[in-house]
Design a protein around this motif. Sequence first.
Motif, PDB file in Angstrom:
ATOM      1  N   TRP A 121       8.321 -51.509 -10.219  1.00  0.00           N
ATOM      2  CA  TRP A 121       9.363 -50.497 -10.026  1.00  0.00           C
ATOM      3  C   TRP A 121       8.747 -49.189  -9.549  1.00  0.00           C
ATOM      4  N   VAL A 122       7.622 -48.827 -10.139  1.00  0.00           N
ATOM      5  CA  VAL A 122       6.937 -47.603  -9.710  1.00  0.00           C
ATOM      6  C   VAL A 122       6.424 -47.763  -8.282  1.00  0.00           C
ATOM      7  N   ALA A 123       5.873 -48.934  -7.981  1.00  0.00           N
ATOM      8  CA  ALA A 123       5.357 -49.182  -6.634  1.00  0.00           C
ATOM      9  C   ALA A 123       6.460 -49.092  -5.590  1.00  0.00           C
ATOM     10  N   PHE A 124       7.674 -49.429  -6.004  1.00  0.00           N
ATOM     11  CA  PHE A 124       8.782 -49.428  -5.050  1.00  0.00           C
ATOM     12  C   PHE A 124       9.181 -48.013  -4.639  1.00  0.00           C
ATOM     13  N   ILE A 125       8.786 -47.015  -5.428  1.00  0.00           N
ATOM     14  CA  ILE A 125       9.122 -45.625  -5.077  1.00  0.00           C
ATOM     15  C   ILE A 125       8.501 -45.248  -3.731  1.00  0.00           C
ATOM     16  N   PRO A 126       7.165 -45.340  -3.580  1.00  0.00           N
ATOM     17  CA  PRO A 126       6.606 -45.026  -2.256  1.00  0.00           C
ATOM     18  C   PRO A 126       6.828 -46.139  -1.239  1.00  0.00           C
ATOM     19  N   HIS A 127       6.928 -47.388  -1.739  1.00  0.00           N
ATOM     20  CA  HIS A 127       7.024 -48.503  -0.797  1.00  0.00           C
ATOM     21  C   HIS A 127       8.393 -48.566  -0.125  1.00  0.00           C
ATOM     22  N   SER A 128       9.392 -47.943  -0.728  1.00  0.00           N
ATOM     23  CA  SER A 128      10.711 -47.927  -0.095  1.00  0.00           C
ATOM     24  C   SER A 128      10.656 -47.210   1.251  1.00  0.00           C
ATOM     25  N   LEU A 129       9.824 -46.171   1.340  1.00  0.00           N
ATOM     26  CA  LEU A 129       9.658 -45.477   2.620  1.00  0.00           C
ATOM     27  C   LEU A 129       8.966 -46.389   3.634  1.00  0.00           C
ATOM     28  N   THR A 130       8.006 -47.167   3.155  1.00  0.00           N
ATOM     29  CA  THR A 130       7.338 -48.141   4.027  1.00  0.00           C
ATOM     30  C   THR A 130       8.347 -49.116   4.611  1.00  0.00           C
ATOM     31  N   VAL A 131       9.233 -49.606   3.759  1.00  0.00           N
ATOM     32  CA  VAL A 131      10.248 -50.568   4.206  1.00  0.00           C
ATOM     33  C   VAL A 131      11.136 -49.948   5.281  1.00  0.00           C
ATOM     34  N   VAL A 132      11.550 -48.709   5.068  1.00  0.00           N
ATOM     35  CA  VAL A 132      12.431 -48.043   6.033  1.00  0.00           C
ATOM     36  C   VAL A 132      11.741 -47.908   7.392  1.00  0.00           C
ATOM     37  N   VAL A 133      10.503 -47.425   7.383  1.00  0.00           N
ATOM     38  CA  VAL A 133       9.782 -47.201   8.641  1.00  0.00           C
ATOM     39  C   VAL A 133       9.507 -48.520   9.354  1.00  0.00           C
TER      40      VAL A 133
END
Length: 212
Positions: A121-133
């Motif tokens: 869940w914590v990893a998904f915080i920064p990784h959500s931006l990765t997914v968008v880009v």
Amino acid sequence: MTALVHRPLQIVRDERRPFLALNAVAFGLVLLGLVLGLAVPSLHQSQVATLDQTGQTDLVLRVFRTPWLFALTILGVNTLTVGAALIVLPSMVVPFLGIVLFGWKALTIGMALAPTSPTLWVAFIPHSLTVVVEFEAYVLLLLGAWVLGRSWLRPASLGATSRRRAYLLGLQRLGWLSAASFVLLVVGAVWEAYSLTQLLPWLVHTLVGPTR
């Protein structure tokens, strides 16, 4: 350099409706996969097992401690195995095939990304931006595949009088969109490598606490 910005933007403006539709489909499928992975943890586990079996997990572990090499590996995987092999090349042979193949890929990516533990869940915080880009980069390729496929079926859509001419014009547009997509994939790879190797350990320590 100016053309690299303006030409893809012009294509996106000209193809606004399919661009928005492809965005909705791509992000909708990855979100659906994420929800399915959360609701049925075995789906998430099966995707993780697939990554292990195909050697992708081992590859990540080998390069993880070297951020620049990690970023380069991410870029290579995203560009070659997803962008080229899954979207662009199939669409050059069979109209719209890359769009269909990526639809399934987006669903499985969502399952693999499902945050099934506090650390994830914590990893998904920064990784959500990765997914968008990265997904926006894929959407540009999907748009190119759409334009190319449509040019085959309706040459007049690009102002061409023959399928051969329309195909070449479609390839040209796909090329411009691919160039813009590559720029986004570079940005996504750099951010993903930085966020996972530098930012994530601090976030986990701060939000979850020290691991034992």
